[in-house]
Design a protein around this motif. Structure first.
Motif, short mmCIF file in Angstrom:
data_model
loop_
_atom_site.label_atom_id
_atom_site.label_comp_id
_atom_site.label_asym_id
_atom_site.label_seq_id
_atom_site.Cartn_x
_atom_site.Cartn_y
_atom_site.Cartn_z
N LEU A 107 0.83 -1.22 0.00
CA LEU A 107 0.00 0.00 0.00
C LEU A 107 0.86 1.26 0.00
CD1 LEU A 107 -2.89 -1.07 2.39
CD2 LEU A 107 -2.95 -0.85 -0.11
N ARG A 108 1.96 1.24 0.76
CA ARG A 108 2.89 2.38 0.73
C ARG A 108 3.51 2.52 -0.65
NH1 ARG A 108 6.49 2.26 6.22
NH2 ARG A 108 7.43 4.05 5.20
N PHE A 109 3.89 1.41 -1.25
CA PHE A 109 4.51 1.41 -2.57
C PHE A 109 3.55 2.00 -3.60
CE2 PHE A 109 5.58 -0.73 -6.60
CZ PHE A 109 6.93 -0.46 -6.68
N VAL A 110 2.30 1.56 -3.57
CA VAL A 110 1.30 2.05 -4.52
C VAL A 110 0.96 3.51 -4.25
CG1 VAL A 110 -1.10 1.82 -5.30
CG2 VAL A 110 0.33 -0.20 -5.03
N SER A 111 0.76 3.85 -2.97
CA SER A 111 0.29 5.19 -2.66
C SER A 111 1.32 6.27 -2.95
CB SER A 111 -0.17 5.29 -1.21
OG SER A 111 0.92 5.14 -0.33
N LEU A 112 2.59 5.96 -2.83
CA LEU A 112 3.60 6.98 -3.10
C LEU A 112 4.33 6.72 -4.40
CD1 LEU A 112 5.08 9.52 -2.26
CD2 LEU A 112 6.67 8.07 -1.01
N GLY A 113 5.11 5.70 -4.43
CA GLY A 113 5.96 5.45 -5.59
C GLY A 113 5.21 5.20 -6.87
N ALA A 114 4.25 4.31 -6.81
CA ALA A 114 3.52 3.97 -8.02
C ALA A 114 2.63 5.12 -8.49
CB ALA A 114 2.72 2.70 -7.81
N LEU A 115 2.03 5.84 -7.55
CA LEU A 115 1.21 6.97 -7.97
C LEU A 115 2.06 8.10 -8.54
CD1 LEU A 115 -1.61 7.03 -5.28
CD2 LEU A 115 -1.73 6.27 -7.65
N ILE A 116 3.31 8.20 -8.08
CA ILE A 116 4.22 9.16 -8.71
C ILE A 116 4.39 8.80 -10.18
CG2 ILE A 116 6.65 9.88 -8.87
CD1 ILE A 116 6.76 9.70 -5.80
N SER A 117 4.65 7.52 -10.43
CA SER A 117 4.87 7.11 -11.82
C SER A 117 3.61 7.29 -12.66
CB SER A 117 5.39 5.68 -11.90
OG SER A 117 4.45 4.77 -11.41
N LEU A 118 2.47 6.95 -12.10
CA LEU A 118 1.22 7.13 -12.84
C LEU A 118 0.94 8.61 -13.08
CD1 LEU A 118 -1.31 5.90 -14.13
CD2 LEU A 118 -2.40 6.01 -11.87
N GLY A 119 1.11 9.43 -12.05
CA GLY A 119 0.86 10.86 -12.19
C GLY A 119 1.79 11.52 -13.19
N VAL A 120 3.08 11.22 -13.09
CA VAL A 120 4.06 11.81 -14.01
C VAL A 120 3.78 11.33 -15.44
CG1 VAL A 120 6.51 11.84 -14.64
CG2 VAL A 120 5.83 12.20 -12.27
N SER A 121 3.50 10.04 -15.58
CA SER A 121 3.22 9.49 -16.91
C SER A 121 1.96 10.09 -17.52
CB SER A 121 3.09 7.96 -16.79
OG SER A 121 2.94 7.38 -18.04
N ASN A 122 0.90 10.21 -16.72
CA ASN A 122 -0.33 10.82 -17.23
C ASN A 122 -0.12 12.30 -17.57
OD1 ASN A 122 -1.99 8.59 -17.26
ND2 ASN A 122 -2.89 8.99 -15.27
N LEU A 123 0.59 13.03 -16.70
CA LEU A 123 0.86 14.44 -17.00
C LEU A 123 1.66 14.59 -18.29
CD1 LEU A 123 1.63 15.92 -13.47
CD2 LEU A 123 -0.32 16.44 -14.95
N SER A 124 2.61 13.70 -18.47
CA SER A 124 3.40 13.72 -19.69
C SER A 124 2.52 13.49 -20.92
CB SER A 124 4.52 12.67 -19.61
OG SER A 124 5.29 12.69 -20.77
N LEU A 125 1.62 12.51 -20.83
CA LEU A 125 0.71 12.24 -21.95
C LEU A 125 -0.19 13.45 -22.22
CD1 LEU A 125 -0.37 8.55 -21.32
CD2 LEU A 125 0.91 9.42 -23.28
#
Length: 136
Positions: A80-98
């Motif tokens: 849950l920590r991995f998803v809530s911070l690290g993975a959401l960073i990657s999803l957020g950055v990737s979506n913002l980039s798109l």
């Protein structure tokens, strides 16, 4: 201050292992993204689903091979920590980039830029969520 981890694995070793997992994870993410685009999904939906596939692999590989998982957290808490911070960073950055770059650069360059930017941020986030440490 030493670069050794709790079980003696050096920070350099963790970085190398994290990079290897990251390359494999990027391949999984891009393959899933490509598949979802091929199936006719919109780029943002394809990105979210590809991220979900890749995040499960990334957590498993990083928590069992790259880092020494803090056993006091428990597997679910660590995930849950991995998803809530690290993975959401990657999803957020990737979506913002798109969102920001697709119209000028195209879908694939925007996706690649997002993946690279997110990888840099994810090392610190993964270390915190899996090992419960950042700077030590």
């Amino acid at each position: 201050m030493t670069a050794e981890g709790p079980a003696g694995r050096s920070l350099v070793s963790k970085l190398v292992r994290f990079a290897i997992v990251g390359f494999a994870n990027t391949g999984i993410d891009l393959a899933a993204f490509s598949l979802f685009l091929w199936l006719g999904m919109a780029p943002l939906m394809a990105n979210v689903l590809a991220w979900a596939v890749a995040v499960v692999f990334s957590f498993a590989a990083n928590s069992f091979w790259s880092f020494e998982r803090d056993r006091t957290l428990g597997l679910i808490s660590s995930f849950l920590r991995f998803v809530s911070l690290g993975a959401l960073i990657s999803l957020g950055v990737s979506n913002l980039s798109l969102i920001a770059l697709t119209s000028t650069l195209g879908v694939w360059p925007a996706k690649i830029i997002g993946v690279v930017a997110a990888a840099i941020l994810n090392f610190v986030a993964a270390r915190w969520s899996i090992e419960s440490r950042i700077g030590r």
